[in-house]
Scaffold this motif. Structure first.
Motif, mmCIF file in Angstrom:
data_model
loop_
_atom_site.group_PDB
_atom_site.id
_atom_site.type_symbol
_atom_site.label_atom_id
_atom_site.label_comp_id
_atom_site.label_asym_id
_atom_site.label_seq_id
_atom_site.Cartn_x
_atom_site.Cartn_y
_atom_site.Cartn_z
ATOM 1 N N ASP A 160 4.240 -71.512 -36.767
ATOM 2 C CA ASP A 160 5.178 -71.121 -35.721
ATOM 3 C C ASP A 160 5.392 -72.278 -34.752
ATOM 4 O OD1 ASP A 160 5.604 -68.519 -36.610
ATOM 5 O OD2 ASP A 160 3.852 -67.763 -35.534
ATOM 6 N N LEU A 161 4.436 -73.213 -34.736
ATOM 7 C CA LEU A 161 4.494 -74.349 -33.814
ATOM 8 C C LEU A 161 4.998 -75.618 -34.485
ATOM 9 C CD1 LEU A 161 3.827 -75.775 -31.117
ATOM 10 C CD2 LEU A 161 1.456 -75.984 -31.926
ATOM 11 N N VAL A 162 4.470 -75.942 -35.656
ATOM 12 C CA VAL A 162 4.808 -77.218 -36.291
ATOM 13 C C VAL A 162 5.389 -77.006 -37.683
ATOM 14 C CG1 VAL A 162 3.020 -78.452 -35.001
ATOM 15 C CG2 VAL A 162 2.502 -77.572 -37.289
ATOM 16 N N ASP A 163 6.097 -78.019 -38.134
ATOM 17 C CA ASP A 163 6.673 -78.029 -39.477
ATOM 18 C C ASP A 163 5.764 -78.740 -40.482
ATOM 19 O OD1 ASP A 163 9.306 -76.948 -38.634
ATOM 20 O OD2 ASP A 163 9.392 -78.818 -37.511
ATOM 21 N N TRP A 164 4.875 -79.568 -39.956
ATOM 22 C CA TRP A 164 4.054 -80.455 -40.799
ATOM 23 C C TRP A 164 2.953 -80.968 -39.901
ATOM 24 C CZ3 TRP A 164 2.520 -85.586 -41.147
ATOM 25 C CH2 TRP A 164 2.373 -86.171 -42.413
ATOM 26 N N TRP A 165 1.751 -81.121 -40.438
ATOM 27 C CA TRP A 165 0.674 -81.602 -39.553
ATOM 28 C C TRP A 165 -0.326 -82.472 -40.284
ATOM 29 C CZ3 TRP A 165 -4.507 -79.481 -39.812
ATOM 30 C CH2 TRP A 165 -4.638 -78.402 -40.694
ATOM 31 N N MET A 166 -0.941 -83.343 -39.505
ATOM 32 C CA MET A 166 -1.963 -84.231 -40.041
ATOM 33 C C MET A 166 -3.275 -83.996 -39.307
ATOM 34 S SD MET A 166 -0.728 -87.915 -38.492
ATOM 35 C CE MET A 166 1.010 -87.519 -38.262
ATOM 36 N N PHE A 167 -4.346 -84.349 -39.961
ATOM 37 C CA PHE A 167 -5.680 -84.184 -39.393
ATOM 38 C C PHE A 167 -6.374 -85.532 -39.435
ATOM 39 C CE2 PHE A 167 -10.092 -82.574 -39.234
ATOM 40 C CZ PHE A 167 -9.976 -81.635 -38.219
ATOM 41 N N VAL A 168 -6.940 -85.953 -38.290
ATOM 42 C CA VAL A 168 -7.538 -87.281 -38.156
ATOM 43 C C VAL A 168 -9.054 -87.159 -38.092
ATOM 44 C CG1 VAL A 168 -7.569 -89.421 -36.823
ATOM 45 C CG2 VAL A 168 -5.491 -88.001 -36.852
ATOM 46 N N ILE A 169 -9.731 -87.829 -38.998
ATOM 47 C CA ILE A 169 -11.179 -87.970 -38.913
ATOM 48 C C ILE A 169 -11.478 -89.464 -38.846
ATOM 49 C CG2 ILE A 169 -11.615 -85.832 -40.163
ATOM 50 C CD1 ILE A 169 -12.240 -87.485 -42.661
ATOM 51 N N ASP A 170 -12.725 -89.818 -38.533
ATOM 52 C CA ASP A 170 -13.042 -91.249 -38.494
ATOM 53 C C ASP A 170 -14.386 -91.504 -39.155
ATOM 54 O OD1 ASP A 170 -15.150 -92.062 -36.040
ATOM 55 O OD2 ASP A 170 -14.167 -90.119 -35.780
ATOM 56 N N VAL A 171 -14.536 -92.706 -39.654
ATOM 57 C CA VAL A 171 -15.738 -93.023 -40.430
ATOM 58 C C VAL A 171 -16.990 -92.959 -39.570
ATOM 59 C CG1 VAL A 171 -14.463 -94.420 -42.095
ATOM 60 C CG2 VAL A 171 -15.471 -95.525 -40.096
ATOM 61 N N ALA A 172 -16.868 -93.219 -38.270
ATOM 62 C CA ALA A 172 -18.033 -93.166 -37.400
ATOM 63 C C ALA A 172 -18.546 -91.747 -37.211
ATOM 64 C CB ALA A 172 -17.703 -93.786 -36.041
ATOM 65 N N GLY A 173 -17.707 -90.763 -37.541
ATOM 66 C CA GLY A 173 -18.123 -89.369 -37.452
ATOM 67 C C GLY A 173 -19.024 -88.956 -38.604
ATOM 68 N N GLY A 174 -19.131 -89.812 -39.623
ATOM 69 C CA GLY A 174 -20.005 -89.523 -40.754
ATOM 70 C C GLY A 174 -19.252 -89.410 -42.058
ATOM 71 N N ASP A 175 -19.838 -89.983 -43.112
ATOM 72 C CA ASP A 175 -19.161 -89.932 -44.409
ATOM 73 C C ASP A 175 -19.303 -88.578 -45.091
ATOM 74 O OD1 ASP A 175 -21.829 -90.054 -45.060
ATOM 75 O OD2 ASP A 175 -21.675 -91.856 -46.297
ATOM 76 N N ASP A 176 -20.028 -87.654 -44.441
ATOM 77 C CA ASP A 176 -20.171 -86.317 -45.017
ATOM 78 C C ASP A 176 -19.038 -85.374 -44.616
ATOM 79 O OD1 ASP A 176 -20.952 -86.289 -42.348
ATOM 80 O OD2 ASP A 176 -22.534 -84.786 -42.651
ATOM 81 N N ILE A 177 -18.146 -85.826 -43.732
ATOM 82 C CA ILE A 177 -17.072 -84.947 -43.259
ATOM 83 C C ILE A 177 -16.244 -84.382 -44.415
ATOM 84 C CG2 ILE A 177 -14.923 -84.850 -41.929
ATOM 85 C CD1 ILE A 177 -16.188 -86.664 -39.884
ATOM 86 N N PRO A 178 -15.786 -85.196 -45.377
ATOM 87 C CA PRO A 178 -14.984 -84.617 -46.473
ATOM 88 C C PRO A 178 -15.738 -83.572 -47.279
ATOM 89 C CG PRO A 178 -14.729 -87.004 -46.401
ATOM 90 C CD PRO A 178 -15.847 -86.667 -45.467
ATOM 91 N N ARG A 179 -17.062 -83.712 -47.376
ATOM 92 C CA ARG A 179 -17.850 -82.775 -48.179
ATOM 93 C C ARG A 179 -18.069 -81.438 -47.471
ATOM 94 N NH1 ARG A 179 -21.021 -87.461 -48.644
ATOM 95 N NH2 ARG A 179 -22.746 -86.513 -47.493
ATOM 96 N N LYS A 180 -17.812 -81.392 -46.173
ATOM 97 C CA LYS A 180 -18.038 -80.157 -45.417
ATOM 98 C C LYS A 180 -16.907 -79.144 -45.594
ATOM 99 C CE LYS A 180 -21.077 -82.157 -41.935
ATOM 100 N NZ LYS A 180 -21.307 -82.428 -40.493
ATOM 101 N N ASN A 181 -15.805 -79.592 -46.196
ATOM 102 C CA ASN A 181 -14.706 -78.684 -46.556
ATOM 103 C C ASN A 181 -14.166 -77.887 -45.371
ATOM 104 O OD1 ASN A 181 -14.692 -79.436 -49.269
ATOM 105 N ND2 ASN A 181 -16.222 -77.912 -49.827
#
Length: 215
Positions: free
Chosen positions: A128-149
């Motif tokens: 209802d707010l956006v047509d398209w969106w992106m999500f920003v993560i960073d490597v300093a946050g940990g390489d396990d972020i993608p595995r946390k789903n």
């Protein structure tokens, strides 16, 4: 404009400026990405406006207004006053109103970038707010972020992995992190960025042009 569906949702039909969400955890580089996208869209002759979200301040909006990159009047601030994802997902009324006001003030606007306040991996945007969106993560946050789903990583239209330059200093295997992110997203789009040096910014701007403005 007919918006592309995200995560199986029914697309909007919106007349006027396209609306792009930028979400991600605190410190991942969302505002830095905005500051790089402003000149990238100026180079592409795209008229933009910006809405930033913070808890109880307008700090990110003021940073962008002072940057000299954009007319300060084209930057609106939303104070969430609660969990940041509330105003981008559960009740996006404040952000919708801010974007509507910018369109009324600047009828030439083609693209409104809406930056969420820093949140966790569960934040997602309402269509209802956006047509398209992106999500920003960073490597300093940990390489396990993608595995946390987290839903942000899995459901966004574009995953941005920022601060790639820091990988050697925080013990992150960037190639492995990128591979795991692609696997988690079933090879849906991802861009590696170093916002300090502007690396990857053109790829993001070009994707938005192709998938949102000229689809």
């Amino acid at each position: 404009m007919d918006a592309r569906p995200s995560s199986g949702a029914v697309p909007l039909s919106r007349v006027g400026a396209a609306r792009i969400g930028i979400g991600g955890p605190v410190g991942s580089g969302k505002t830095a990405l905005l500051e790089r996208l402003i000149p990238a869209f100026a180079k592409r002759a795209v008229s933009i406006a910006i809405v930033t979200n913070d808890l109880v301040t307008a700090e990110d909006a003021e940073r962008i207004r002072r940057s000299g990159l954009i007319d300060p009047a084209r930057v609106a601030a939303v104070e969430a006053g609660a969990c940041p994802h509330t105003v981008i997902r559960e009740d996006p009324t404040l952000n919708i109103a801010a974007a509507d006001d910018l369109e009324a003030l600047f009828p030439d606007v083609e693209l409104i970038l809406i930056e969420s306040g820093g949140d966790n991996l569960a934040s997602t945007f309402s269509l209802d707010l956006v047509d398209w969106w992106m999500f920003v993560i960073d490597v300093a946050g940990g390489d396990d972020i993608p595995r946390k789903n987290g839903p942000g990583v899995l459901k966004c239209d574009l995953l941005v992995v920022n601060k790639t330059d820091l990988a050697p200093y925080v013990g992150v295997d960037l190639d492995q992190m990128a591979s795991q992110a692609r696997a988690a997203r079933a090879d849906r789009p991802m861009v590696l960025t170093n916002c300090r040096k502007g690396e990857g910014i053109d790829a993001i701007a070009d994707r938005i042009m192709a998938e949102v403005l000229f689809r």
